[in-house]
Design an enzyme around this catalytic site. Structure first.
Site, PDB file in Angstrom:
ATOM      1  N   ASP A 196      39.211  38.495  34.973  1.00 21.66           N
ATOM      2  CA  ASP A 196      39.850  39.674  35.583  1.00 21.66           C
ATOM      3  C   ASP A 196      41.297  39.364  35.979  1.00 21.66           C
ATOM      4  OD1 ASP A 196      40.465  41.903  37.180  1.00 21.66           O
ATOM      5  OD2 ASP A 196      39.244  41.218  38.864  1.00 21.66           O
ATOM      6  N   HIS A 369      39.807  42.821  44.211  1.00 20.37           N
ATOM      7  CA  HIS A 369      40.135  41.869  43.143  1.00 20.37           C
ATOM      8  C   HIS A 369      40.836  40.645  43.717  1.00 20.37           C
ATOM      9  CE1 HIS A 369      39.316  44.889  39.968  1.00 20.37           C
ATOM     10  NE2 HIS A 369      39.717  45.722  40.899  1.00 20.37           N
TER      11      HIS A 369
END
Length: 556
Positions: A196, A369
């Site tokens: 990611d 994130h």
């Protein structure tokens, strides 16, 4: 007889590369193929009238006899939102954790395909073998519970796909990431890591979701009236903290917005949301309580036109009105492109007299994130031979590649892929061997893929300068003009104030038709083209505008 495919590992990103959203990656080896995630993304400003965007799955439908299953990392829209459309074309089993499956079930039920779908629950202890692939998962922290990454065992070696992650040392649900599993994978040796990249440009560590809880608690204690908190419906950890703060401060909670109601119901029913029996109330019950005794949890943190918070701000919500003295918390950061609509909503709320808490430094939002230090930590845990940054726009992928080099990954072993690139590994040797069909399918209402670039171009033209329809009736026998031309204007000029211009346009069309017939142009397409060209040129000279000109010829 099934075709035999060569024994090499292929990894093909079909979404989530060079963009935020619609994450989807296909893995194939020999006669077997699996897919990780099937997300959607929301349209940008150029995509007029489009509801959502999903990946182009032509590559999967072309290989459907090889497709063995779809594995889902977590329950956010950018990872599950495309599933209903994919499963209408491809009847394959879907593997996901319990909460993720609960959210998927709701989507498939809405689309009327739940009964024919095969949903298989997995845990971080599961190992699923499908042909040449053995898939196991490891827990990661994210803004929704039950998020996992996948370790995919192939004959070439192990490939790790992280899904969305951060490293939260004090997670809201008390469930930590599987650090031991990640380090064990690194010890064993990982062929490739797909990780990611969303926050690759952000230095340091992403704060814990618990830090938001402390801010929400302070607001609940000090707010004199109602507290209205808008966040993503899928951010179950944030929802949990709102409910806890409400319970500690003697407030009842009403849920507003269909997606919020659905997600809270699923999370509560499956035990991922702890709520006291009398905390949640219906919207109709709000009037029974004093303003300091209630809180509302709503959708609309991105300023979406039809969301609950936006309708409240515009005073068009059927059940909830914003009052002066309300405290509104917008607990999210803007998705790029949504800044204007969020600003508009904040303005409207403040005009009413609400106290709006939204600034980046206000402590009401943290990302789900990982920032740079966490991305480096993942790279150091996994220690891959090859690295592929995914889930992000190009600049984020590029930054993630730089972080990988800093942790010791050989720059020649980092692959910056684009959508549809076929990344192959055979006998340990990597290469990008070609491209498959990949891109976006646009969903508009019930239409899937029936709106393309030409329709969008027409919509853009219509939105800029409007349309002029020219209606003519001609004799089938003689080709003579029997009636018209009649000119209808929409979105170009206000007819009552532009009669002179339209009269002149009328005369021009009649003269053009006469000239074309004198030149023996008798086919309809030639007549239409002549009228369109002459009228377009005339209108541009007179107005410096280019409306869409649509001639309609009727035969009698």
């Amino acid at each position: 007889m099934s075709k035999n495919y060569s024994n090499k590992l292929s990894i093909v990103p079909l979404g989530g590369i060079g963009e935020i959203g619609k994450n989807m990656t296909a893995y194939s080896y020999g006669n077997d193929m699996i897919v990780v995630d099937a997300g959607l993304k929301f349209p940008d400003e150029e995509m007029l009238g489009i509801d959502i965007v999903i990946p182009d799955i032509s590559y999967l439908t072309d290989n459907k006899q090889r497709l063995r299953g779809i594995f889902i990392t977590h329950g956010h829209e950018d990872h599950i939102g495309g599933l209903p459309y994919v499963l209408k074309s491809l009847q394959v089993p879907v593997y996901a954790t319990r909460l993720t499956l609960g959210l998927i079930e709701g989507k498939l039920r809405e689309h009327g395909i739940l009964d024919q779908s095969k949903l298989i629950p997995i845990t971080n202890e599961s190992e699923v073998t499908l042909g040449n692939f053995k898939v196991s998962c490891f827990r990661v922290n994210h803004s929704i519970p039950d998020s996992v990454g996948f370790a995919i065992d192939t004959p070439e070696g192990v490939v790790v796909q992280t899904g969305d992650f951060k490293f939260d040392q004090t997670p809201v649900d008390g469930i930590h990431a599987d650090y031991a599993k990640m380090t064990a994978l690194g010890e064993r040796g990982v062929l490739a890591l797909l990780s990611d990249s969303t926050n690759a440009e952000r230095p340091g560590f992403t704060p814990s979701e618990r830090s938001v809880g402390a801010t929400i608690e302070r607001v609940f204690q000090s707010a004199p009236g109602r507290v209205i908190l808008a966040t993503f419906a899928s951010n179950i950890h944030r929802v949990q903290q709102v409910i806890r703060a409400a319970e500690r401060n003697g407030r009842k909670v009403a849920i507003v917005g269909r997606s919020m109601v659905n997600n809270v119901t699923v999370a509560k029913d499956l035990g991922y949301l702890e709520v006291e029996p009398d905390t949640l109330i219906e919207l109709e019950e709000l009037s029974r309580y004093e303003t300091h005794e209630v809180a509302l949890l709503t959708t609309g943190s991105q300023g979406e036109p039809m969301s609950a918070l936006t309708r409240m701000a515009r005073a068009t919500h059927r059940k909830v009105e914003i009052y002066s003295g309300d405290t509104v918390i917008i607990a999210s950061s803007p998705i790029p492109g949504n800044e204007k609509s969020i600003s508009r909503t904040i303005d409207l709320l403040q005009r009413i007299g609400a106290d709006v808490i939204y600034q980046p430094g206000s402590g009401v939002h943290v990302s789900g994130h990982g920032s740079q230090e966490e991305l480096k930590l993942m790279l150091n845990f996994i220690r891959p031979k090859y690295f592929v940054p995914v889930h992000g726009e190009f600049r984020m992928l590029r930054k993630h590649a730089e972080l990988a080099v800093a942790t010791g990954v050989d720059p020649d072993q980092i692959f910056m892929l684009e959508l549809g690139d076929v990344f192959e590994i055979q006998d340990g040797a990597p290469r990008v061997s070609g491209k498959v069909t990949a891109g976006a399918i646009l969903i508009d209402g019930l239409g899937v893929g029936d709106v393309g670039n030409i329709v969008l171009r027409d919509r853009k033209l219509l939105s800029q300068d409007g349309i002029l329809v020219v209606v003519l009736t001609m004799s089938k026998q003689t080709g003579q003009l029997l009636s018209g031309p009649d000119i209808i204007s929409r979105g170009f000029v206000y007819v009552r104030e532009s009669e002179e211009l339209l009269d002149e346009a009328n005369r021009l069309v009649a003269a053009t038709l006469q000239r074309l017939m004198t030149d023996r142009v008798s086919d309809w397409s030639g007549l239409k083209m002549g009228v369109r060209d002459a009228l377009t040129r005339f209108l541009y000279e007179q107005t410096r505008r280019r409306p869409m000109v649509l001639p309609i010829i009727m035969e009698v």
